[in-house]
Design an enzyme around this catalytic site. Structure first.
Site, PDB file in Angstrom:
ATOM      1  N   GLN A  92       0.861  -1.655   0.189  1.00  0.00           N
ATOM      2  CA  GLN A  92      -0.556   0.644  -0.066  1.00  0.00           C
ATOM      3  C   GLN A  92       1.004   1.058  -0.129  1.00  0.00           C
ATOM      4  O   GLN A  92       0.256   2.412  -0.366  1.00  0.00           O
ATOM      5  CB  GLN A  92      -1.305   0.061   1.533  1.00  0.00           C
ATOM      6  N   ASN A  93       2.624   1.166   0.071  1.00  0.00           N
ATOM      7  CA  ASN A  93       2.896   1.963   0.177  1.00  0.00           C
ATOM      8  C   ASN A  93       3.265   2.735  -1.040  1.00  0.00           C
ATOM      9  O   ASN A  93       3.742   2.196  -2.031  1.00  0.00           O
ATOM     10  CB  ASN A  93       3.968   1.551   0.819  1.00  0.00           C
ATOM     11  N   VAL A  94       3.392   4.535  -1.260  1.00  0.00           N
ATOM     12  CA  VAL A  94       3.907   4.830  -2.184  1.00  0.00           C
ATOM     13  C   VAL A  94       5.298   5.442  -2.216  1.00  0.00           C
ATOM     14  O   VAL A  94       5.876   5.859  -3.182  1.00  0.00           O
ATOM     15  CB  VAL A  94       3.308   6.183  -1.954  1.00  0.00           C
ATOM     16  N   HIS A 110      -1.499   2.109  -4.620  1.00  0.00           N
ATOM     17  CA  HIS A 110      -2.165   2.932  -3.953  1.00  0.00           C
ATOM     18  C   HIS A 110      -1.037   3.973  -4.831  1.00  0.00           C
ATOM     19  O   HIS A 110      -1.054   5.183  -4.271  1.00  0.00           O
ATOM     20  CB  HIS A 110      -1.983   4.080  -2.179  1.00  0.00           C
ATOM     21  N   CYS A 121      -6.879  15.440 -17.657  1.00  0.00           N
ATOM     22  CA  CYS A 121      -6.536  14.649 -17.849  1.00  0.00           C
ATOM     23  C   CYS A 121      -6.137  13.720 -17.817  1.00  0.00           C
ATOM     24  O   CYS A 121      -5.785  12.608 -18.973  1.00  0.00           O
ATOM     25  CB  CYS A 121      -6.293  15.598 -19.536  1.00  0.00           C
ATOM     26  N   CYS A 143      -3.394  20.158 -21.026  1.00  0.00           N
ATOM     27  CA  CYS A 143      -4.901  20.658 -21.461  1.00  0.00           C
ATOM     28  C   CYS A 143      -4.726  21.951 -20.053  1.00  0.00           C
ATOM     29  O   CYS A 143      -5.578  22.118 -19.844  1.00  0.00           O
ATOM     30  CB  CYS A 143      -5.953  19.627 -20.972  1.00  0.00           C
TER      31      CYS A 143
HETATM   32  P1  OAD Z   1      -1.313   2.820   8.675  1.00  0.00           P
HETATM   33  O1  OAD Z   1      -0.714   4.078   9.435  1.00  0.00           O
HETATM   34  O2  OAD Z   1      -2.752   2.696   8.942  1.00  0.00           O
HETATM   35  O3  OAD Z   1      -1.038   1.488   9.748  1.00  0.00           O
HETATM   36  C1  OAD Z   1       0.778   1.235  10.387  1.00  0.00           C
HETATM   37  C2  OAD Z   1       0.629  -0.193  11.140  1.00  0.00           C
HETATM   38  O4  OAD Z   1       2.121  -0.711  11.095  1.00  0.00           O
HETATM   39  C3  OAD Z   1       0.164   0.148  12.155  1.00  0.00           C
HETATM   40  O5  OAD Z   1      -0.372  -1.313  12.321  1.00  0.00           O
HETATM   41  C4  OAD Z   1       0.908  -0.249  13.218  1.00  0.00           C
HETATM   42  O6  OAD Z   1       1.695  -0.816  14.711  1.00  0.00           O
HETATM   43  C5  OAD Z   1       2.934  -0.880  12.148  1.00  0.00           C
HETATM   44  N1  OAD Z   1       3.686  -0.473  12.726  1.00  0.00           N
HETATM   45  C6  OAD Z   1       4.468   0.418  13.048  1.00  0.00           C
HETATM   46  N2  OAD Z   1       5.739   0.213  13.436  1.00  0.00           N
HETATM   47  C7  OAD Z   1       5.878  -0.480  12.839  1.00  0.00           C
HETATM   48  C8  OAD Z   1       7.295  -1.468  12.458  1.00  0.00           C
HETATM   49  N3  OAD Z   1       8.318  -1.275  12.962  1.00  0.00           N
HETATM   50  N4  OAD Z   1       6.895  -2.869  11.695  1.00  0.00           N
HETATM   51  C9  OAD Z   1       5.950  -3.343  11.706  1.00  0.00           C
HETATM   52  N5  OAD Z   1       4.889  -2.744  11.888  1.00  0.00           N
HETATM   53  C10 OAD Z   1       5.042  -1.319  12.217  1.00  0.00           C
HETATM   54  O7  OAD Z   1      -0.625   2.247   7.324  1.00  0.00           O
HETATM   55  P2  OAD Z   1      -1.177   1.068   6.815  1.00  0.00           P
HETATM   56  O8  OAD Z   1      -1.705   0.393   6.789  1.00  0.00           O
HETATM   57  O9  OAD Z   1      -0.318   1.384   5.538  1.00  0.00           O
HETATM   58  O10 OAD Z   1      -3.474   5.332   1.525  1.00  0.00           O
HETATM   59  O11 OAD Z   1      -2.883   2.636   5.933  1.00  0.00           O
HETATM   60  C11 OAD Z   1      -3.123   2.295   4.868  1.00  0.00           C
HETATM   61  C12 OAD Z   1      -3.320   3.830   4.168  1.00  0.00           C
HETATM   62  O12 OAD Z   1      -3.799   4.276   4.947  1.00  0.00           O
HETATM   63  C13 OAD Z   1      -2.184   3.724   2.989  1.00  0.00           C
HETATM   64  O13 OAD Z   1      -1.560   3.235   2.102  1.00  0.00           O
HETATM   65  C14 OAD Z   1      -2.870   5.366   3.016  1.00  0.00           C
HETATM   66  C15 OAD Z   1      -3.485   5.391   3.810  1.00  0.00           C
HETATM   67  O14 OAD Z   1      -3.931   7.031   4.178  1.00  0.00           O
HETATM   68  C16 OAD Z   1      -3.379   5.823   1.335  1.00  0.00           C
HETATM   69  O15 OAD Z   1      -2.236   6.858   0.712  1.00  0.00           O
HETATM   70  C17 OAD Z   1      -4.552   6.170  -0.617  1.00  0.00           C
END
Ligand code: OAD
Length: 236
Positions: A92-94, A110, A121, A143
């Site tokens: 999900q990381n950018v 994402h 466009c 555009c």
């Molecule tokens: P979150 O910030 O929601 O969750 C991060 C997770 O990583 C949490 O469950 C933490 O407990 C865990 N964490 C923290 N440190 C860690 C470590 N050292 N090792 C392993 N895990 C650790 O991030 P995402 O789940 O990626 O969307 O969020 C999903 C989406 O929400 C993102 O892609 C972004 C955001 O809005 C978009 O940009 C579309």
């Protein structure tokens, strides 16, 4: 479980990059959404209301990721894939830290901080040096629309080809590893359930419990930069 699995799929979230100094979104103290409003910075409405603010925020994140380096968690996943090419990595990381660690064919659900396109466009846009410090987003040469990062904002569709590839990999997997995601943003968060419904075992690596923990066969409660190298016996 790893040795017995014929095909492995991995879903990563912001937590896998946390040890590289890239902030997560939802951690209470350090998460981006604790300090910034997602509706303002990561939605089409926010961009329409204040394009300069959104542009500057993404340029700041781009610089932060460029200055960061892959950590042992990214490297362990790349090493595992080198040993077993059946592994599909979905993120999900950018950021590009999986690629910089050596992972191949990463599925970005994402989008990417490193790609830009016209908001109107959709024409791709090559970032120029001067855009990085500009107060407003560049305009599209085709555009005259506003240029934006090619990332998925709240309320937007995921890239369909990436989502389909991720669903296919989840269904085909025998072991599904969920690393560093809070498991609350759909449709990405659906993938572990899809994998399990197709018979995969689920291993979760996350210092904190998440909704996925309830369905995981194994929850390894620790930072991925420590747990993954141990799990794969990787040299990082
Ligand atoms: P979150 O910030 O929601 O969750 C991060 C997770 O990583 C949490 O469950 C933490 O407990 C865990 N964490 C923290 N440190 C860690 C470590 N050292 N090792 C392993 N895990 C650790 O991030 P995402 O789940 O990626 O969307 O969020 C999903 C989406 O929400 C993102 O892609 C972004 C955001 O809005 C978009 O940009 C579309």
């Amino acid at each position: 479980m790893l040795d017995g699995a014929e095909r492995v799929a991995v879903l990563t979230g912001a937590g896998v990059s946390a040890e590289s100094g890239v902030p997560t979104f939802r951690d209470a103290q350090t998460g981006l959404w604790a300090r910034y409003d997602p509706e303002t910075l990561a939605s089409p409405q926010g961009f329409a209301a204040n394009p300069g603010l959104v542009w500057r925020w993404y340029m700041h994140r781009l610089a932060l990721v460029e200055a960061a380096a892959p950590n042992p968690g990214h490297r362990a996943l790349a090493q595992l894939q080198a040993q077993r090419p059946d592994l599909t990595l979905i993120t999900q990381n950018v950021d590009d830290l999986h690629e910089r660690a050596g992972s191949q064919g990463v599925i970005h659900l994402h989008g990417s901080l490193f790609r830009f396109r016209c908001h109107r466009c959709r024409a791709p846009y090559a970032l120029r040096d001067e855009d990085r410090t500009a107060p407003e987003p560049p305009t599209c040469p085709q555009c005259d629309g506003r240029v934006r990062p090619d990332v998925v904002w709240f309320g937007e569709m995921l890239p369909q080809r990436a989502l389909q590839a991720a669903l296919d990999a989840a269904r085909a997997s025998h072991l599904f590893l969920v690393v560093g995601t809070s498991g609350v943003v759909y449709p990405a968060a659906q993938l572990p359930y899809t994998a399990q419904a197709s018979g995969a075992a689920i291993i979760e690596v996350n210092p904190a419990p998440t909704p996925i923990t309830q369905i995981a066969d194994v929850h390894l409660a620790g930072p991925s930069g420590e747990v993954l190298p141990m799990l794969f016996d990787a040299e990082t």
